[in-house]
Design a protein around this motif. Sequence first.
Motif, mmCIF file in Angstrom:
data_model
loop_
_atom_site.group_PDB
_atom_site.id
_atom_site.type_symbol
_atom_site.label_atom_id
_atom_site.label_comp_id
_atom_site.label_asym_id
_atom_site.label_seq_id
_atom_site.Cartn_x
_atom_site.Cartn_y
_atom_site.Cartn_z
ATOM 1 N N TYR A 26 0.824 -1.204 0.000
ATOM 2 C CA TYR A 26 0.000 0.000 0.000
ATOM 3 C C TYR A 26 0.862 1.259 0.000
ATOM 4 N N SER A 28 0.335 5.438 0.293
ATOM 5 C CA SER A 28 -0.558 6.565 0.560
ATOM 6 C C SER A 28 -0.021 7.815 -0.129
ATOM 7 N N GLU A 61 -5.404 10.189 0.035
ATOM 8 C CA GLU A 61 -6.006 10.778 1.240
ATOM 9 C C GLU A 61 -7.197 11.658 0.873
ATOM 10 N N GLN A 65 -11.047 5.134 0.560
ATOM 11 C CA GLN A 65 -11.265 4.566 1.889
ATOM 12 C C GLN A 65 -10.163 3.571 2.204
ATOM 13 N N TRP A 66 -9.639 3.653 3.420
ATOM 14 C CA TRP A 66 -8.562 2.752 3.814
ATOM 15 C C TRP A 66 -9.088 1.334 3.958
ATOM 16 N N ILE A 70 -5.661 -2.532 7.091
ATOM 17 C CA ILE A 70 -4.555 -1.611 7.294
ATOM 18 C C ILE A 70 -4.837 -0.675 8.461
ATOM 19 N N ASP A 71 -3.938 -0.661 9.426
ATOM 20 C CA ASP A 71 -4.020 0.252 10.563
ATOM 21 C C ASP A 71 -3.222 1.509 10.216
ATOM 22 N N LYS A 72 -3.897 2.651 10.155
ATOM 23 C CA LYS A 72 -3.231 3.888 9.752
ATOM 24 C C LYS A 72 -2.128 4.298 10.715
ATOM 25 N N SER A 73 -2.178 3.783 11.943
ATOM 26 C CA SER A 73 -1.147 4.135 12.921
ATOM 27 C C SER A 73 0.057 3.197 12.828
ATOM 28 N N THR A 79 4.472 6.206 2.044
ATOM 29 C CA THR A 79 3.837 7.433 1.564
ATOM 30 C C THR A 79 4.589 7.958 0.349
ATOM 31 N N CYS A 100 7.269 5.009 7.484
ATOM 32 C CA CYS A 100 6.562 5.734 8.533
ATOM 33 C C CYS A 100 7.488 6.603 9.383
#
Length: 252
Positions: A26, A28, A61, A65-66, A70-73, A79, A100
């Motif tokens: 993934y 972003s 973004e 929709q995520w 997947i946990d955005k944290s 990215t 990250c």
Amino acid sequence: MKKISILTCIFAVTAVFGQRVSDYKYISIPQTFKDFEKESYGLDGVLIKTLKSKGYIAIQEGKDQWPAEIDKSSCSFATGNINNKSSFLRNKVEVEFKDCNGKVLFSSKGDSSLKEYKEGYQDALNRSLVSLPVSNPIANLQVTKTESPKEQQVVKKAEEASSAPVSENKSGKYTNGKVNLQKIQVDNNQFILADGGSSVPFAVFKNSSKKDVFRVKLSDGSYTIGYFENGNIVIDMPQTNGEFAKEVFSAK
């Protein structure tokens, strides 16, 4: 002190497996790139299309929709961003992908002689993405995936060796006569061979689709295969000539 070293090696596994953008599935990307806030020139569409063609899933973004898995944290996605590097005479862009922690995983520049902004920027972006590797997420690495005849021979040899009875090495210590390593079981799916003198694991072993045959990532970032043989750990070390050399780590 020994416990601290072991913990350091375990945490370093994440770093070892997060060194390449191809390790991610993934990506972003922002709804608007900072350097192109006034006019996007369709660069987001070009980037998303190219990512898709190379096996990535782009998440924009504010628009997409995520996925539920997947946990955005978490650090399970990278990215992407596009920077404007244009000069007076040429349209130039730089595409960047980071993890990250902000570490650059991939960066490439492209330029175009096309004068029109939209066509020029898109052409430059396409050129910068030519060298982007195909997505090959760590979690999906399989021994059976895209194996060459040479790799098939290595896997067959590993399977034959791993079918022999394996005696338990209770000390967890191994050596090849040059380095002394400690086997650390991270979880049911992976373990590492750690060198006490380094904060980076010597090798990280992850389960493959074949029992007792492992996908191995070495400290230099290269991938190979490992397996158990008569209580020892064997790694097929890649050589500069494209061949593999059998490296045996004997139980101590």
